[in-house]
Design an enzyme around this catalytic site. Sequence first.
Site, mmCIF file in Angstrom:
data_model
loop_
_atom_site.group_PDB
_atom_site.id
_atom_site.type_symbol
_atom_site.label_atom_id
_atom_site.label_comp_id
_atom_site.label_asym_id
_atom_site.label_seq_id
_atom_site.Cartn_x
_atom_site.Cartn_y
_atom_site.Cartn_z
ATOM 1 N N ASN A 161 33.624 40.924 30.960
ATOM 2 C CA ASN A 161 34.768 40.203 31.510
ATOM 3 C C ASN A 161 34.905 38.842 30.837
ATOM 4 O OD1 ASN A 161 35.170 42.306 33.332
ATOM 5 N ND2 ASN A 161 33.986 41.311 34.950
ATOM 6 N N ASP A 202 38.061 50.301 41.538
ATOM 7 C CA ASP A 202 37.073 49.322 41.088
ATOM 8 C C ASP A 202 35.797 49.407 41.926
ATOM 9 O OD1 ASP A 202 35.892 46.994 40.000
ATOM 10 O OD2 ASP A 202 37.846 46.029 39.799
ATOM 11 N N THR A 236 34.202 45.267 34.937
ATOM 12 C CA THR A 236 35.601 45.681 35.061
ATOM 13 C C THR A 236 36.331 45.735 33.725
ATOM 14 O OG1 THR A 236 35.762 44.867 37.327
ATOM 15 C CG2 THR A 236 37.818 45.076 36.112
ATOM 16 N N ARG A 270 42.862 41.828 34.262
ATOM 17 C CA ARG A 270 42.279 42.758 33.285
ATOM 18 C C ARG A 270 42.496 44.214 33.682
ATOM 19 N NH1 ARG A 270 38.523 39.566 35.688
ATOM 20 N NH2 ARG A 270 36.924 40.508 37.028
ATOM 21 N N HIS A 273 26.670 44.518 39.854
ATOM 22 C CA HIS A 273 26.627 45.678 38.955
ATOM 23 C C HIS A 273 26.518 45.169 37.526
ATOM 24 C CE1 HIS A 273 30.841 44.667 38.150
ATOM 25 N NE2 HIS A 273 30.969 44.540 39.470
ATOM 26 N N ASP A 324 35.786 52.084 37.483
ATOM 27 C CA ASP A 324 35.500 51.308 36.272
ATOM 28 C C ASP A 324 34.019 50.969 36.147
ATOM 29 O OD1 ASP A 324 35.490 49.533 38.398
ATOM 30 O OD2 ASP A 324 36.456 47.912 37.288
ATOM 31 N N HIS A 325 33.285 51.175 37.222
ATOM 32 C CA HIS A 325 31.822 51.047 37.284
ATOM 33 C C HIS A 325 31.448 51.371 38.717
ATOM 34 C CE1 HIS A 325 32.411 47.267 39.450
ATOM 35 N NE2 HIS A 325 33.229 46.884 38.470
ATOM 36 N N HIS A 356 31.460 43.503 46.686
ATOM 37 C CA HIS A 356 30.688 42.327 46.281
ATOM 38 C C HIS A 356 30.271 41.482 47.472
ATOM 39 C CE1 HIS A 356 30.413 42.356 41.967
ATOM 40 N NE2 HIS A 356 31.704 42.616 41.822
#
Length: 544
Positions: free
Chosen positions: A99, A37, A78, A162, A486, A350-351, A307
């Site tokens: 999300n 992630d 995500t 998720r 992001h 995922d990013h 983050h």
Amino acid sequence: MKSFVKVFVLLIFALNINSVYSQTAKKPKLVVGIVVDQMRFEYLYRFNPYFSEGGFKRLMHEGSNFTYAHYNYMPTHTGPGHASIYTGSVPFYHGIISNNYYDRVNRKTVNCVVDPNQKGIGSNDDEGARSPHRLLSTTITDQLKLSTAGRSKVISVSIKDRGAVLPGGHFPDGAYWYDRSSGNFITSSYYHESLPDWVEKFNKRGVADSCMSGDWQLLLPEEDYAINPPDDSKYEKDMFKEGKTYFPHSFENLKGNDKVKSIVYTPYGNYIIAEMAKAALTSEKLGQGNVTDFLAISFSSTDYVGHEYGTVSYELQDTYIRLDRVIADLLETLDKKLGKDNYLLFLTGDHAGMKTQAFLKDSRIPVGGLRWQSVFDSLTAFTKREYNHTTLIESYSNKQIFLNRDVIRKEQLDIDKVERNIANYIRDTFPEVASIFTRRDLETQIAQRVPISYILNGYNPSRSGDIAFSFQPGFLGRYHAEGTQHGSYYAYDTHVPMLYYGWRVPAQTVNSPVYVCDIAATIANLLKITEPSTCIGIPLIIEE
């Protein structure tokens, strides 16, 4: 004569059985999908001197390293990321547009995997009420099970709900995620009526409690982290109530279950996922049958750390150094359980993520923020002047504006003109906005692998708003002095690793442009099964 015929028939039957086994042997015993992630591609090289030989370096040198892999849509979050990896598609088709997003039918914000028709299993609250009911496409995990009439096993594990639900697809044998209130792994009634014995046994080990009983020290000598700004940095948050942001980090000020809640902000969150994955590998006997199984693993703590501490921090670098050792251990386990050449593995992100805005600002790079409330207040005043109405704007979600269609019909307004007028007003009023599209613009086109528009690829006609826009590079919904965010279509959010390793994967480095949607197509092609229903990717590894 009859006995001869009988022997002959048995011989033919035996040959057919061997033929079936021979065909099975031409496929890997197990596919392992790893999603990291918020992993920027550059981390493979920026942190490379500090990696071991058995983790990321092993995948890079012995497998196929695609160095220019990007996402081909926005928003890069995500939920859409995991859905796109496993469907080989984009939100335009698979429907996971963010999300959380505004549901126009029910007029409320919904989560991409929350399902009120389910209940938590192993959880005393609603953290387990999850399912893939909003995912419109099949996944590569679905296709594997369909190809074997359900005999293939699919298990998915993650810190985030998720990150487990979407890779697992519509009918996995198990999807498990971390319950931050208890420190246990839980699931949903969508999958099981009760937790499997092996999950209960794993939870009783108290791995999270054990990890958080000590502190967080740097794994390597401090000088190895000097590629970042000083550890005592203004770009970071105090996540553990220490009164400071530098190493070593102590958890002693966290009380009660705050410790197991906070493990996600440490490298130990990745460790417990790897331990859970190894427990699944053994307990579910993955790769031990006559058909290919699938183990989906999502490492989420890299995102939580990014983050809060940003992309240029000692904390993030140490998290990746430790994740490298976790992956090395996982690969050794797979080698021992299945044999080195008997599993097929891919790893991606995922990013990615922007560098901390304050850090960029201090480096004289343009950054900024545009709060939705400012936009909403301005648009309300505009619609009052133009249409004598203050409720034309129904909601805002993920840089998309939802118009109140009931009001538009009642006032007999032309919705296309309303959309265009509002889009023109945004263009004239907010220089922070880059691209703007109306529903009419977007519904005349369809999403493609090589994007006509990143906004189009991330726009689902039945779920998205009436006006969609993007920010200028470096801009967010608000300015962030600490950590990172992001979601854009710029390279700092879209460029991620793409590594393949193991069964029939050549050792190579490929610099050609590819997209994350190619992963599912590549795995399907190697397994010789049908790709997911909305797949727009292409196979990147051609079996000779």
